[in-house]
Design a protein around this motif. Structure first.
Motif, PDB file in Angstrom:
ATOM      1  N   ASP A 341       0.816  -1.215   0.000  1.00  0.00           N
ATOM      2  CA  ASP A 341       0.000   0.000   0.000  1.00  0.00           C
ATOM      3  C   ASP A 341       0.851   1.267   0.000  1.00  0.00           C
ATOM      4  O   ASP A 341       0.362   2.351   0.323  1.00  0.00           O
ATOM      5  CB  ASP A 341      -0.957   0.035   1.198  1.00  0.00           C
ATOM      6  CG  ASP A 341      -1.937  -1.114   1.219  1.00  0.00           C
ATOM      7  OD1 ASP A 341      -1.837  -2.008   0.350  1.00  0.00           O
ATOM      8  OD2 ASP A 341      -2.803  -1.136   2.112  1.00  0.00           O
ATOM      9  N   ASN A 342       2.157   1.144  -0.296  1.00  0.00           N
ATOM     10  CA  ASN A 342       3.084   2.281  -0.295  1.00  0.00           C
ATOM     11  C   ASN A 342       3.155   2.987   1.050  1.00  0.00           C
ATOM     12  O   ASN A 342       3.455   4.191   1.128  1.00  0.00           O
ATOM     13  CB  ASN A 342       2.707   3.288  -1.393  1.00  0.00           C
ATOM     14  CG  ASN A 342       2.890   2.721  -2.785  1.00  0.00           C
ATOM     15  OD1 ASN A 342       3.892   2.091  -3.079  1.00  0.00           O
ATOM     16  ND2 ASN A 342       1.894   2.921  -3.643  1.00  0.00           N
ATOM     17  N   ILE A 343       2.909   2.249   2.107  1.00  0.00           N
ATOM     18  CA  ILE A 343       3.025   2.790   3.466  1.00  0.00           C
ATOM     19  C   ILE A 343       4.336   2.288   4.065  1.00  0.00           C
ATOM     20  O   ILE A 343       4.536   1.075   4.205  1.00  0.00           O
ATOM     21  CB  ILE A 343       1.840   2.360   4.356  1.00  0.00           C
ATOM     22  CG1 ILE A 343       0.524   2.899   3.773  1.00  0.00           C
ATOM     23  CG2 ILE A 343       2.024   2.864   5.779  1.00  0.00           C
ATOM     24  CD1 ILE A 343      -0.714   2.396   4.499  1.00  0.00           C
ATOM     25  N   ASP A 344       5.211   3.191   4.421  1.00  0.00           N
ATOM     26  CA  ASP A 344       6.532   2.848   4.941  1.00  0.00           C
ATOM     27  C   ASP A 344       6.404   2.289   6.356  1.00  0.00           C
ATOM     28  O   ASP A 344       6.252   3.036   7.330  1.00  0.00           O
ATOM     29  CB  ASP A 344       7.432   4.085   4.926  1.00  0.00           C
ATOM     30  CG  ASP A 344       8.883   3.766   5.228  1.00  0.00           C
ATOM     31  OD1 ASP A 344       9.130   2.881   6.052  1.00  0.00           O
ATOM     32  OD2 ASP A 344       9.769   4.430   4.650  1.00  0.00           O
ATOM     33  N   THR A 345       6.467   0.975   6.462  1.00  0.00           N
ATOM     34  CA  THR A 345       6.263   0.309   7.747  1.00  0.00           C
ATOM     35  C   THR A 345       7.354   0.674   8.748  1.00  0.00           C
ATOM     36  O   THR A 345       7.077   0.880   9.938  1.00  0.00           O
ATOM     37  CB  THR A 345       6.232  -1.219   7.559  1.00  0.00           C
ATOM     38  OG1 THR A 345       5.393  -1.544   6.458  1.00  0.00           O
ATOM     39  CG2 THR A 345       5.705  -1.908   8.803  1.00  0.00           C
ATOM     40  N   ILE A 346       8.596   0.752   8.304  1.00  0.00           N
ATOM     41  CA  ILE A 346       9.696   1.064   9.216  1.00  0.00           C
ATOM     42  C   ILE A 346       9.531   2.468   9.787  1.00  0.00           C
ATOM     43  O   ILE A 346       9.685   2.691  11.004  1.00  0.00           O
ATOM     44  CB  ILE A 346      11.054   0.924   8.503  1.00  0.00           C
ATOM     45  CG1 ILE A 346      11.272  -0.513   8.025  1.00  0.00           C
ATOM     46  CG2 ILE A 346      12.190   1.345   9.439  1.00  0.00           C
ATOM     47  CD1 ILE A 346      11.429  -1.539   9.120  1.00  0.00           C
ATOM     48  N   SER A 347       9.210   3.449   8.947  1.00  0.00           N
ATOM     49  CA  SER A 347       8.997   4.803   9.440  1.00  0.00           C
ATOM     50  C   SER A 347       7.863   4.844  10.460  1.00  0.00           C
ATOM     51  O   SER A 347       7.959   5.529  11.493  1.00  0.00           O
ATOM     52  CB  SER A 347       8.693   5.750   8.274  1.00  0.00           C
ATOM     53  OG  SER A 347       9.828   5.952   7.476  1.00  0.00           O
ATOM     54  N   PHE A 348       6.792   4.119  10.178  1.00  0.00           N
ATOM     55  CA  PHE A 348       5.681   4.047  11.126  1.00  0.00           C
ATOM     56  C   PHE A 348       6.146   3.491  12.464  1.00  0.00           C
ATOM     57  O   PHE A 348       5.823   4.045  13.527  1.00  0.00           O
ATOM     58  CB  PHE A 348       4.570   3.165  10.549  1.00  0.00           C
ATOM     59  CG  PHE A 348       3.509   2.767  11.547  1.00  0.00           C
ATOM     60  CD1 PHE A 348       2.523   3.652  11.920  1.00  0.00           C
ATOM     61  CD2 PHE A 348       3.514   1.488  12.118  1.00  0.00           C
ATOM     62  CE1 PHE A 348       1.543   3.291  12.853  1.00  0.00           C
ATOM     63  CE2 PHE A 348       2.544   1.121  13.046  1.00  0.00           C
ATOM     64  CZ  PHE A 348       1.556   2.018  13.403  1.00  0.00           C
ATOM     65  N   LEU A 349       6.933   2.443  12.433  1.00  0.00           N
ATOM     66  CA  LEU A 349       7.341   1.780  13.662  1.00  0.00           C
ATOM     67  C   LEU A 349       8.300   2.621  14.495  1.00  0.00           C
ATOM     68  O   LEU A 349       8.248   2.588  15.741  1.00  0.00           O
ATOM     69  CB  LEU A 349       7.989   0.433  13.339  1.00  0.00           C
ATOM     70  CG  LEU A 349       7.034  -0.638  12.806  1.00  0.00           C
ATOM     71  CD1 LEU A 349       7.812  -1.815  12.224  1.00  0.00           C
ATOM     72  CD2 LEU A 349       6.091  -1.122  13.902  1.00  0.00           C
ATOM     73  N   ILE A 350       9.187   3.369  13.852  1.00  0.00           N
ATOM     74  CA  ILE A 350      10.173   4.112  14.628  1.00  0.00           C
ATOM     75  C   ILE A 350       9.699   5.515  15.024  1.00  0.00           C
ATOM     76  O   ILE A 350      10.343   6.161  15.866  1.00  0.00           O
ATOM     77  CB  ILE A 350      11.517   4.221  13.878  1.00  0.00           C
ATOM     78  CG1 ILE A 350      11.380   4.998  12.574  1.00  0.00           C
ATOM     79  CG2 ILE A 350      12.093   2.831  13.628  1.00  0.00           C
ATOM     80  CD1 ILE A 350      12.697   5.149  11.809  1.00  0.00           C
ATOM     81  N   THR A 351       8.594   5.963  14.453  1.00  0.00           N
ATOM     82  CA  THR A 351       8.104   7.309  14.822  1.00  0.00           C
ATOM     83  C   THR A 351       6.831   7.251  15.649  1.00  0.00           C
ATOM     84  O   THR A 351       6.393   8.286  16.164  1.00  0.00           O
ATOM     85  CB  THR A 351       7.824   8.139  13.550  1.00  0.00           C
ATOM     86  OG1 THR A 351       6.880   7.466  12.719  1.00  0.00           O
ATOM     87  CG2 THR A 351       9.111   8.360  12.765  1.00  0.00           C
TER      88      THR A 351
END
Length: 352
Positions: A341-351
């Protein structure tokens, strides 16, 4: 646990998985913990179809080899180099996984652990065995992970964020139930291909891989073709003829017979080659054993429409006809940095 240690764990998992393929399974004495896991994994692969009728050995081996190719030191380093993982504050992340294709939730599982978080996993009833097995393997490689991985059978509790994947209907439930938690809620998506008539036989054959891999059950499977006016499907049908054996699989054949009958009873005009039907339809989501198609006037208008409908589309396949399209035959081989879905999972997890 350092990032280098975590990466090394998944590199070892990649080496373990690399021993198993449909054509040749060969035990590598250098792989860790083979004495415990090698034969057991062969048994699990063979049993997978009894757990889920769509998980044939061929499809499970394909998924395993895809992850074996992804889990290398080079790929992991390239993927993670874009992030400052020191920003992460350890949290409990709940995963609610789908089960449409083998190991479909592994990327989320990997992302949570590689960022240093704890993972609470609720597997799909359709895929309850493969991921727990791999979790046991990486715990054997690094016992500290035992305290960071938990599989949940009942109600999810004591979590700080959630990543949930389901249908459009279940997504509405997820959005309500998890409204007070940071979340990624994934809905149903489909992939499309754009043809202009200049494709080679090899490219059209590769498009067959995008259509038939996992029997078309994945969100990255092509379920819709966009073609120019007066396009002839003769070359397409000739190129995909090698995939005809799919009709010998009972579950696929049942879907083919049923969906074809429904279409014909509704007096829809069909193109049919004996194992795949093509139906002109504006929708993106076609049933198993069928692909929808639609005519377009020009690429510019079509590209604008695809952008407008981007939340319904996972991948676009073409011969570089539109920006960010994927080459034929590559939809089921995403890189670690190709996010659902073009959602950056890593960015979500670390922010979060």
């Amino acid at each position: 646990m350092t990032l280098e240690t975590k990466k090394s764990v998944f590199v070892e998992l990649g080496k373990f998985l690399n021993q198993f393929s449909e054509n040749q399974t060969l035990k590598n004495p250098a792989v860790l913990h083979n004495e415990t896991f090698f034969d057991a994994f062969i048994d699990l692969i063979q049993l997978s179809q009894s757990h889920n009728g769509w998980y044939t050995p061929e499809q499970v081996y394909f998924s395993i080899q895809s992850w074996a190719e992804a889990l290398t030191e080079e790929n992991l380093s390239q993927w993670l180099s874009a992030y400052d993982l020191q920003k992460n504050k350890v949290k409990n992340v709940a995963l609610i996984l789908a089960g449409n294709i083998p190991l479909v939730g592994f990327h989320d599982f990997l992302s949570v652990l590689i960022t240093g978080n704890n993972v609470l996993v609720k597997t799909s009833s359709n895929d309850q065995h493969l991921l727990p097995f791999l979790a046991k393997y990486i715990i054997a490689v690094e016992p500290q992970l035992a305290n960071k991985i938990k599989f949940i059978e009942g109600k999810l509790e004591n979590f700080d964020a959630v990543i949930a994947t389901g249908s459009n209907n279940t997504a509405r439930y997820f959005e309500f139930y998890f409204k007070d938690k940071p979340s990624i809620i994934r809905k149903s998506r489909n992939s499309v291909a754009i043809l202009n008539g200049s494709e080679t036989k090899e490219q059209l054959w590769a498009l067959g891989e995008d259509i038939f891999r996992y029997f078309g059950l994945g969100c990255r499977n092509v379920s819709k073709l966009f073609v120019p006016k007066d396009y002839s499907f003769v070359a397409f049908f000739e190129a995909i003829f090698e995939y005809q054996d799919v009709i010998h699989y009972e579950k696929y054949a049942n879907n083919y017979d049923y969906n074809k009958a429904v279409f014909l009873m509704s007096n829809f005009k069909l193109l049919d080659n004996g194992f795949l039907t093509l139906k002109e339809d504006p929708s993106h989501a076609s049933p198993i054993s069928s692909v929808f198609y639609e005519y377009y006037n020009n690429i510019e208008e079509l590209e604008a429409r695809i952008e407008l409908e981007s939340e319904q589309i996972q991948c676009v396949v073409s011969n570089d006809l539109v920006k960010n399209s994927i080459a034929f035959g590559q939809t089921q081989k995403p890189e670690l940095w190709n996010y659902a879905d073009n959602i950056d999972t890593i960015s979500f997890l670390i922010t979060t």
